[in-house]
Design a protein around this motif. Structure first.
Motif, PDB file in Angstrom:
ATOM      1  N   VAL A  39       0.811  -1.204   0.000  1.00 35.96           N
ATOM      2  CA  VAL A  39       0.000   0.000   0.000  1.00 35.96           C
ATOM      3  C   VAL A  39       0.849   1.260   0.000  1.00 35.96           C
ATOM      4  O   VAL A  39       0.361   2.341   0.276  1.00 35.96           O
ATOM      5  CB  VAL A  39      -0.935  -0.001   1.226  1.00 35.96           C
ATOM      6  N   TYR A  81      -5.249   3.492  -2.048  1.00 37.57           N
ATOM      7  CA  TYR A  81      -4.629   3.615  -0.728  1.00 37.57           C
ATOM      8  C   TYR A  81      -3.472   4.610  -0.758  1.00 37.57           C
ATOM      9  O   TYR A  81      -3.315   5.444   0.141  1.00 37.57           O
ATOM     10  CB  TYR A  81      -4.138   2.244  -0.268  1.00 37.57           C
ATOM     11  N   ALA A 129      -4.064   7.591   1.875  1.00 33.22           N
ATOM     12  CA  ALA A 129      -3.576   7.207   3.202  1.00 33.22           C
ATOM     13  C   ALA A 129      -3.162   8.438   4.004  1.00 33.22           C
ATOM     14  O   ALA A 129      -2.304   9.219   3.579  1.00 33.22           O
ATOM     15  CB  ALA A 129      -2.410   6.237   3.066  1.00 33.22           C
ATOM     16  N   VAL A 132      -8.346   6.819   5.479  1.00 31.97           N
ATOM     17  CA  VAL A 132      -7.596   5.698   4.908  1.00 31.97           C
ATOM     18  C   VAL A 132      -6.209   5.645   5.535  1.00 31.97           C
ATOM     19  O   VAL A 132      -5.531   6.669   5.665  1.00 31.97           O
ATOM     20  CB  VAL A 132      -7.487   5.842   3.378  1.00 31.97           C
ATOM     21  N   ILE A 169      -8.800   0.526   5.136  1.00 29.72           N
ATOM     22  CA  ILE A 169      -8.652   0.463   3.682  1.00 29.72           C
ATOM     23  C   ILE A 169      -9.926   0.908   2.964  1.00 29.72           C
ATOM     24  O   ILE A 169      -9.884   1.680   2.019  1.00 29.72           O
ATOM     25  CB  ILE A 169      -8.213  -0.958   3.231  1.00 29.72           C
TER      26      ILE A 169
END
Length: 653
Positions: free
Chosen positions: A32, A45, A49, A60, A102
């Motif tokens: 990721v 992702y 993130a 995320v 996720i």
């Protein structure tokens, strides 16, 4: 081909529906950190993130601890690798194998965010990125990954946005509330036609309410209507179910006229105008006008139509012979003159089927092959109602005679080889000469007669049909088909050979007057090798005789006696009422074991309840005593046993 493409479109829509009605797919990948892996979920992702503008929301890439800090302990936890998720009421948070957020499904209570709406932004479009969609729509209610298509899907209420592996928009579906923009509709733009470009469609129709574009599937939707493109991005066909598409085949000016079988597409187009829906493939095609349909062959000529809305301009006849009736000698012109233009015509090779409501006429060449007449819709020369004074019909009666007695049938399926007429739950069968060959009076409503008013006497094996009629009267069912002829009286059945002589029967209703002989109380029990006469003397007339080839089975209640081709007893199943004996057990009873003879078993157990001969296993014969069974080899020696009933007098080895 278009048909394959349409199937793929339907498949994609179904998969999207499944994606939003089933739990999120498993997330086996834990890579990721970087985009460009070819996995759509990893791309999503890597972009989101840690990205949020809300201090009191998780996002995320956040840890399980962060989710607990904001949401509290979950209502339910599933910690299977690749399928980890937590439930908060009806909402779900999904984690990867590193326990990082996720995706999610938010029904309104999750504190999750990946961005806010920018109301100054006009809207996202085809090939926009994740950030563009979030800018236009805000944080999605649902984020899911479809591993089958390698796509990430955003859900906003009833709307969905589909992204490919690179994180670019390739489609959307919904109720038209997405902030999506591809261009404005130009009121003066020309209509869309086959071969139009996407730009032409945008000018004529504006931004589509739904869209899906991949290498193999490409369509734009406007409400419930769709426009389909080929691989080069040009219009291939459309489905104008909402009647809202601005489409044409060119000149929309229609001319007065009619079309028929063999007319070209251009001729249909001139008469009917632009179709609401088109389907094209290499082997066939059809056009829809409302619910009505015109089908074309591979040469582009009309091969069939279904005039469901009565809006098709098809006609090739008028009724001119009101007193004439359809027969098997009628031609197509005769039928058209009598019945008028059919509601539908379907041609396949030399066969052509004309439909009038639920009724159909099948032609082969110019000749009528069959007539399927529902509720006397077709004019076939039958009286409109029954004659209450007409005599009952019988075997050999004509169709007209049946119709005089019963009136027109509810359904008549007439062919040159034979016909069936249905009256409620009952059926009348006709042979190739259109004479009554049988019936099934299940509804007990047929007015028929066969035999004397006061039948008397008995029949037996070998009796002819007239003898059965004389003693049994009119049967409930008479059926002749293939190599089988049988008559039914209630639930009992009599079977005849090709010479109309009784070969077997099943007297399940105990109402058959059948007599093969009476039991003699002084007769000895029958046994293996006994003839049929000996069984009759011991047991009397069986309730059922079943014939398979040259072998017979006789039934006495639940018990059965089996005969070989010579008429000798080979086995039986005795449920307590058979007068049968192979001998009694000795006094005092002896025992048997593996290797014992049949005589030894009889001395120990007496006559078996059942005998079964087997030619396809390690044992040749088995005897049953209650729930227990003894198995013998081909030499008549005990192989093994199954003492399920605990009643066998055996010596364990």
């Amino acid at each position: 081909m278009v048909n394959a493409r349409v199937k793929r479109i339907i498949t994609c829509i179904v998969l999207l529906f499944i994606a939003f009605t089933l739990p999120t797919a498993s997330f086996a990948s834990d890579n990721v950190e970087a985009a460009g892996t070819g996995i759509a979920l990893d791309t999503f992702y890597s972009i989101f993130a840690g990205r949020t503008q809300e201090a009191n929301c998780f996002t995320v890439g956040d840890s399980t601890e962060r989710v607990v800090q904001l949401m509290g302990e979950p209502d339910a936890v599933l910690n299977i690798p690749g399928q980890k998720h937590w439930r908060y009421r009806n909402s779900y948070v999904y984690f990867n194998d590193s326990d990082k957020v996720i995706t999610w499904t938010n029904t309104g209570n999750l504190l999750v965010s990946i961005g806010r709406i920018d109301y100054s932004y006009k809207g996202f479009t085809y090939k926009s990125g994740y950030l563009d969609v979030v800018r236009a729509m805000g944080t999605p209610d649902t984020v899911k990954y479809d591993p089958n298509l390698n796509q990430v899907i955003f859900g906003y209420g009833k709307n969905t946005v589909i992204f490919n592996a690179e994180g670019l928009v390739i489609g959307w579906l919904g109720d038209g509330k997405l902030r999506v923009y591809m261009g404005e509709r130009e009121p003066d733009a020309p209509p869309v036609t086959v071969g139009s470009t996407k730009e032409d469609v945008l000018r004529a129709m504006g931004t589509p309410t739904s869209l899906y574009e991949t290498d193999s599937v490409l369509f734009w939707g406007y409400g419930i209507s769709n426009i389909y493109f080929d691989e080069e991005g040009r219009v291939e066909n459309w489905s104008n179910l909402g009647r809202n598409l601005k489409v044409t085949f060119g000149d929309d000016t229609t001319v007065e006229g009619i079309f028929g079988i063999g007319s070209t597409k251009d001729e249909v187009l001139k008469i009917m105008g632009t179709p609401d829906y088109m389907f094209e493939s290499l082997s066939t095609s059809y056009w829809r006008y409302g619910n009505s349909r015109v089908e074309f062959d591979r040469n582009g000529k009309v091969r069939a139509w279904h005039n469901i809305d009565f809006n098709l301009k098809v006609d090739f006849s008028v009724r001119t012979f009101e007193n004439k009736y359809i027969t098997f000698d009628s031609t197509k012109n005769d039928v058209a003159s009598i019945m008028g233009t059919p509601w539908s015509i379907v041609r396949s090779g030399e066969s052509e089927v004309w439909g009038y409501d639920l009724s159909t006429i099948r032609f082969v060449g110019e000749s009528i092959e069959s007539i399927y007449n529902v509720n006397n819709r077709l004019k076939v020369g039958l009286p409109s109602e029954a004659d209450p004074f007409a005599d009952p019909f019988t075997l050999g009666s004509t169709k007209l005679e049946v119709a005089k007695v019963m009136g027109p049938p509810d359904v008549a399926n007439d062919t040159r080889e034979g016909s069936t007429w249905t009256y409620g739950q009952s059926t009348v069968y006709f042979d190739a000469n259109q004479k009554v060959s049988g019936w099934s009076n299940n509804g007990n409503n047929l007015k028929l007669k066969l035999g004397p008013d006061n039948p008397d006497g008995y029949f037996t094996i070998g009796s002819d049909a007239s003898a059965v009629i004389n003693c049994m009267g009119t049967p409930t069912v008479i059926y002749t088909g293939g190599n089988e002829t049988y008559w039914k009286y209630g639930i009992s059945t009599i079977y005849f050979d090709k010479n109309d002589r009784v070969v077997s029967y099943a007297n399940w209703g105990n109402n058959l007057k059948v007599n093969l002989g009476s039991a003699d109380e002084t007769a000895p029990p029958f046994t293996l090798g006994s003839g049929r006469e000996e069984v009759l003397r011991a047991m009397g007339t069986p309730q059922v005789i079943s014939v398979a080839g040259d072998k017979q089975t006789w039934y006495y209640g639940n018990s059965t006696v089996y005969f070989d081709s010579r008429g000798k007893v080979t086995s039986w199943n005795n449920y307590g009422n058979l007068k049968v004996s192979m001998g009694k057990w000795s006094e005092p009873p002896s025992t048997f074991t593996v290797g014992s003879s049949m005589e030894d078993v009889i001395k120990a157990m007496g006559t078996p309840d059942s005998i079964y001969t087997n030619n396809f296993s390690v044992y040749a014969t088995c005897w049953r005593y209650g729930w227990s069974t003894v198995y013998f080899d081909k030499n008549g020696k005990v192989l093994y046993w199954d003492n399920m009933g605990g009643n066998l007098r055996v010596v364990e080895l």
